[in-house]
Scaffold this motif. Sequence first.
Motif, PDB file in Angstrom:
ATOM      1  N   PRO A 170       0.831  -1.206   0.000  1.00 23.12           N
ATOM      2  CA  PRO A 170       0.000   0.000   0.000  1.00 23.12           C
ATOM      3  C   PRO A 170       0.866   1.258   0.000  1.00 23.12           C
ATOM      4  O   PRO A 170       1.912   1.307   0.658  1.00 23.12           O
ATOM      5  CB  PRO A 170      -0.805  -0.125   1.294  1.00 23.12           C
ATOM      6  CG  PRO A 170      -0.887  -1.602   1.537  1.00 23.12           C
ATOM      7  CD  PRO A 170       0.435  -2.147   1.075  1.00 23.12           C
ATOM      8  N   LEU A 193      -7.186  -2.491  -9.156  1.00 17.05           N
ATOM      9  CA  LEU A 193      -6.542  -2.351  -7.851  1.00 17.05           C
ATOM     10  C   LEU A 193      -7.265  -1.355  -6.947  1.00 17.05           C
ATOM     11  O   LEU A 193      -6.683  -0.854  -5.973  1.00 17.05           O
ATOM     12  CB  LEU A 193      -5.073  -1.947  -8.028  1.00 17.05           C
ATOM     13  CG  LEU A 193      -4.183  -2.978  -8.724  1.00 17.05           C
ATOM     14  CD1 LEU A 193      -2.720  -2.545  -8.701  1.00 17.05           C
ATOM     15  CD2 LEU A 193      -4.326  -4.358  -8.098  1.00 17.05           C
ATOM     16  N   ARG A 220      -6.649  -0.583  -2.994  1.00 21.58           N
ATOM     17  CA  ARG A 220      -5.320  -1.074  -2.574  1.00 21.58           C
ATOM     18  C   ARG A 220      -4.348   0.056  -2.256  1.00 21.58           C
ATOM     19  O   ARG A 220      -3.265  -0.191  -1.728  1.00 21.58           O
ATOM     20  CB  ARG A 220      -4.742  -1.953  -3.692  1.00 21.58           C
ATOM     21  CG  ARG A 220      -5.395  -3.334  -3.820  1.00 21.58           C
ATOM     22  CD  ARG A 220      -4.737  -4.335  -2.913  1.00 21.58           C
ATOM     23  NE  ARG A 220      -3.296  -4.375  -3.144  1.00 21.58           N
ATOM     24  CZ  ARG A 220      -2.713  -5.074  -4.140  1.00 21.58           C
ATOM     25  NH1 ARG A 220      -3.464  -5.794  -4.960  1.00 21.58           N
ATOM     26  NH2 ARG A 220      -1.398  -5.057  -4.290  1.00 21.58           N
TER      27      ARG A 220
END
Length: 248
Positions: A135, A175, A178
């Motif tokens: 992250p 994504l 994320r």
Amino acid sequence: MTTTFSTTGRVAVVTGGSRGIGRRVVERLAAEGYAVVVNYRGRQEAAEEAVTAARAAGGTAIAVPADVADPAAVAALFDTAEREFGGVDVVVHAAGMMTLAPLADLDLDQLDEMLRINVRGTFVVDQQAARRVRPGGAIVNFSSSLTRFARPGYSAYAASKGAVSTMTLILARELRGRDVTVNAVAPGPTATELFLDGKDEQTLARIAAEPPMERIGTPDDIAELVVFLAGPGRWVNGQVLYANGGAI
């Protein structure tokens, strides 16, 4: 309010990092404080030179060989990055190849090899990046301004880079949640060994006159943009950035 982006503890994997734009990206990331994994396919000496330059710039770096189109080799590349540095925060996929010929004349074996490296290679690297980047991280692919220039002789190469652009835009959306950005840089003509090879002064002058900036790009021009996307450019996501001095 000014926010300072910290690179402390950040780790970058740079494919195609032994020469050209990839080599300059390695040096710039190292200078910013990243630990850099320099991926190469066959140019070990050049990769070691990139590592030396990265360390001279104040960073930490190692060289790791891998064929970007080989899933096992790419998985091992990421394994090494995690083992040596604890994780991966940034993936810059600069590896690629370019074969030029009119569409009617291009050897199909050459087409297959270019698609293997440019399209499959991007897919394989991005798969590992999507699974492993932490992250706050970033994935930066390389497309090309040739997807817009539509120049004769570049049909296969531009098609392969068009695929990279599309994968980039979709992966950014896959994504969601994320906190990982995914972008592509699409350079125009850039003064690398690969670009300059075989071009006479008249050709280079004509190309340099095309953008309003009236010059050919440098690896530094492109590396600066990559460093921004890798770090502080957190609100830039799911984009293809055309870095060509305004030629299109």
